[in-house]
Design an enzyme around this catalytic site. Structure first.
Site, PDB file in Angstrom:
ATOM      1  N   GLU A 131      -2.234  -1.863 -13.398  1.00 24.52           N
ATOM      2  CA  GLU A 131      -1.210  -1.512 -12.398  1.00 24.52           C
ATOM      3  C   GLU A 131       0.192  -1.568 -12.999  1.00 24.52           C
ATOM      4  O   GLU A 131       1.139  -2.019 -12.345  1.00 24.52           O
ATOM      5  CB  GLU A 131      -1.290  -2.460 -11.192  1.00 24.52           C
ATOM      6  N   GLU A 190      -7.034 -10.582  -7.231  1.00 29.29           N
ATOM      7  CA  GLU A 190      -6.047 -11.657  -7.048  1.00 29.29           C
ATOM      8  C   GLU A 190      -6.647 -12.960  -6.519  1.00 29.29           C
ATOM      9  O   GLU A 190      -6.184 -13.497  -5.495  1.00 29.29           O
ATOM     10  CB  GLU A 190      -4.902 -11.156  -6.151  1.00 29.29           C
TER      11      GLU A 190
HETATM   12  O1  G2I Z   1       1.638  -4.762  -4.214  1.00 25.68           O
HETATM   13  C1  G2I Z   1       1.433  -4.029  -5.371  1.00 25.68           C
HETATM   14  C2  G2I Z   1      -0.008  -4.046  -5.807  1.00 25.68           C
HETATM   15  C3  G2I Z   1      -0.409  -5.422  -6.256  1.00 25.68           C
HETATM   16  N1  G2I Z   1      -1.794  -5.446  -6.725  1.00 25.68           N
HETATM   17  C4  G2I Z   1      -2.766  -4.908  -5.807  1.00 25.68           C
HETATM   18  C5  G2I Z   1      -2.374  -3.526  -5.319  1.00 25.68           C
HETATM   19  O2  G2I Z   1      -3.290  -3.068  -4.359  1.00 25.68           O
HETATM   20  C6  G2I Z   1      -0.981  -3.545  -4.730  1.00 25.68           C
HETATM   21  O3  G2I Z   1      -0.691  -2.222  -4.302  1.00 25.68           O
HETATM   22  C7  G2I Z   1       0.151  -2.094  -3.221  1.00 25.68           C
HETATM   23  C8  G2I Z   1       0.339  -0.633  -2.862  1.00 25.68           C
HETATM   24  O4  G2I Z   1       0.903   0.051  -3.976  1.00 25.68           O
HETATM   25  C9  G2I Z   1       1.274  -0.508  -1.685  1.00 25.68           C
HETATM   26  O5  G2I Z   1       1.350   0.869  -1.258  1.00 25.68           O
HETATM   27  O6  G2I Z   1      -0.368  -2.780  -2.125  1.00 25.68           O
HETATM   28  C10 G2I Z   1       0.555  -2.800  -1.054  1.00 25.68           C
HETATM   29  C11 G2I Z   1       0.033  -3.719   0.027  1.00 25.68           C
HETATM   30  O7  G2I Z   1      -0.086  -5.012  -0.451  1.00 25.68           O
HETATM   31  C12 G2I Z   1       0.777  -1.373  -0.550  1.00 25.68           C
HETATM   32  O8  G2I Z   1       1.739  -1.372   0.463  1.00 25.68           O
HETATM   33  C13 G2I Z   1       1.319  -0.908   1.702  1.00 25.68           C
HETATM   34  C14 G2I Z   1       2.377  -1.266   2.722  1.00 25.68           C
HETATM   35  O9  G2I Z   1       2.533  -2.673   2.748  1.00 25.68           O
HETATM   36  C15 G2I Z   1       1.955  -0.756   4.059  1.00 25.68           C
HETATM   37  O10 G2I Z   1       2.971  -0.978   4.991  1.00 25.68           O
HETATM   38  C16 G2I Z   1       1.628   0.730   3.982  1.00 25.68           C
HETATM   39  O11 G2I Z   1       1.090   1.189   5.200  1.00 25.68           O
HETATM   40  O12 G2I Z   1       1.115   0.495   1.657  1.00 25.68           O
HETATM   41  C17 G2I Z   1       0.609   0.997   2.860  1.00 25.68           C
HETATM   42  C18 G2I Z   1       0.269   2.481   2.703  1.00 25.68           C
HETATM   43  O13 G2I Z   1       1.407   3.203   2.317  1.00 25.68           O
END
Ligand code: G2I
Length: 455
Positions: free
Chosen positions: A270, A165
């Site tokens: 994704e 990103e």
């Molecule tokens: O945001 C969607 C994706 C966008 N592109 C990059 C990816 O890395 C991103 O993935 C998401 C995860 O799927 C989420 O699971 O990235 C998020 C963070 O930006 C992830 O969320 C985080 C929560 O914000 C946290 O509170 C939590 O502790 O997931 C963590 C683990 O469950």
């Protein structure tokens, strides 16, 4: 009604038999989950030269989740486990447990791993984001991080999302710790370092809202072009594809093709397609068409090498917590039943569809308790991708069973033929919901489970 003469042990034995019969009846009458006869997505993809992947959460890789992850997909991406904040929460103290677990699972299931992600503005550890660093210190931190993480998994990662990103929507560079401290060349530095740490891994730049031809994807295109001209190692671009129902960009295939023509691979990294909740059969059909269109665009371009969904089940998706009121974005529902979207992917990969793709209502008959002369039965009518405003369930008893009493339905029996229809208050079965009714009946000799018909 219960006979006091039947021994406790006999009743336990009968109950065990009854519960075994219940399992059989549920599997045959309710069928939607397994579709074991369908060719797994990973095999369909392989026949087209595509690796089909999913993001996963390490702690969930057991039971049904593990079975689906292991059999349907040829590539895993740790959803969070390889991010800097996960692997080095305290400077110099590493936690590789979940990342190691996912890599081991992938090896055991003959799967690739997409490493995600080395250099990002988000999910970094507090010590890193809160520190104040000189450019030289930042550069050292960046390079050491890449050496450590890429080095640890050397030879076991098919592709790394080295930089994640880097752009704003207008195509300018995003203002981040890295860009602000090191300038745009942090990207070339990271790629060069990753190549040195694992020469066999394919190196990607990954971003969202770059699926169609637009200002942001054109900035990415120009960056990749200039990196190649400079001899900086870059092997691929990742199009994240966090899409909205009905909004697959019309220029998706053209955009994939222009990157391929630059001499790099492309991955859909994704994919998810979110909708306003609740889902219904119309939205699920649109979602199927959208998944099919994205898959078809990748199939159409030889250099689109990997097609990954960001979680395969609605119970393991980031969408609902991030976009309140939105969800149902993945190919399997929260109970691991494949949705029409699953069949959209399958069909675009040349697979055939076995079940009705637009959803159905089913009835499942089960025996609850059973004693020497009688038993209690239950029928549950469930709908997924469809709904009912009234219902009738019929069956034929094969061994002289006779209904004596029913509740939550009106049942009539004529000879062996039983017909039960909804009561005045429970005719509605919503999409995603279920209704049950019960009855008492007599039996002797045997009590085989009948085949039930919902009509
Ligand atoms: O945001 C969607 C994706 C966008 N592109 C990059 C990816 O890395 C991103 O993935 C998401 C995860 O799927 C989420 O699971 O990235 C998020 C963070 O930006 C992830 O969320 C985080 C929560 O914000 C946290 O509170 C939590 O502790 O997931 C963590 C683990 O469950």
């Amino acid at each position: 009604m219960r006979s006091s003469s039947s021994s406790f042990r006999a009743r336990i034995a009968a109950a065990l038999l009854a519960s075994a019969a219940t399992v059989g009846a549920l599997l045959t009458a309710a069928a939607p989950a397994a579709h074991a006869a369908d060719t797994p997505l990973r095999d369909l993809g392989a026949a087209k030269g595509k690796v089909i992947g999913t993001a996963v959460t390490g702690s969930k890789l057991t039971g049904t989740y593990g079975d689906i992850a292991g059999t349907q997909f040829g590539s895993l991406t740790p959803g969070n486990a390889m991010k800097w904040g996960s692997v080095e929460p305290t400077q110099g103290t590493f936690n590789w447990a979940e990342a190691d677990q996912i890599v081991a699972f992938a090896q055991a299931h003959n799967q690739q791993v997409r490493g995600h992600t080395l250099v990002w503005h988000s999910q970094n550890p507090g010590w890193l984001t809160n520190g104040s660093w000189t450019s030289a210190q930042l550069s050292t931190l960046l390079q050491n991080h890449i050496d450590t993480e890429v080095g640890r998994y050397k030879g076991r990662i098919a592709a790394w999302d080295v930089v994640n990103e880097p752009f704003n929507e207008d195509g300018t560079y995003r203002s981040t710790l890295w860009y602000n401290g090191l300038g745009a060349d942090y990207i070339a530095t990271a790629l060069t370092r990753a190549r040195a740490a694992d020469p066999a891994a394919k190196l990607y730049i990954n971003d969202y809202n770059v699926e169609g031809v637009n200002a942001k994807s054109t900035a990415l295109y120009n960056l990749v072009k200039s990196l190649k001209e400079r001899g900086v190692p870059i092997d691929g671009v990742g199009l994240q594809a966090h899409l909205i129902l009905g909004q697959v960009p019309s220029t998706l295939q053209q955009n994939i093709q222009r990157f391929a023509d630059l001499g790099v691979d492309v991955a859909i990294t994704e994919l998810d397609i979110r909708m306003t909740l609740p889902s219904d059969s119309t939205k699920l059909a649109q979602q199927k068409a959208d998944y099919k269109a994205v898959t078809a665009a990748c199939v159409a371009v030889a250099r689109c090498v990997n097609f990954t969904v960001w979680g395969f089940t609605d119970s393991d998706s980031w969408v609902e917590s991030t976009f309140p009121g939105q969800g149902a974005a993945t190919p399997y529902d929260a109970n691991y039943a494949p949705k029409p979207a699953y069949y959209g992917i399958s069909e675009a990969l040349g697979g055939t569809t076995t079940p009705p793709p637009t959803g159905a209502c089913t009835a499942a008959y089960s025996v609850g308790s059973q004693w020497n002369t009688g038993f209690t039965g239950n029928v549950t009518i469930s709908c997924s991708g469809a709904s009912l405003s009234s219902w009738r369930v019929s069956w034929t008893y094969g061994a002289g069973q006779q209904i004596t009493q029913a509740w939550n339905a009106t049942c009539t029996q004529s000879g062996a033929a039983v017909s039960c229809q909804n009561a005045s208050y429970n005719g509605t079965v919503p999409d995603g919901g279920s209704v049950s009714f019960g009855f008492n009946a007599s039996w002797s000799g045997s009590n085989p489970v009948p085949t039930v018909t919902l009509g």
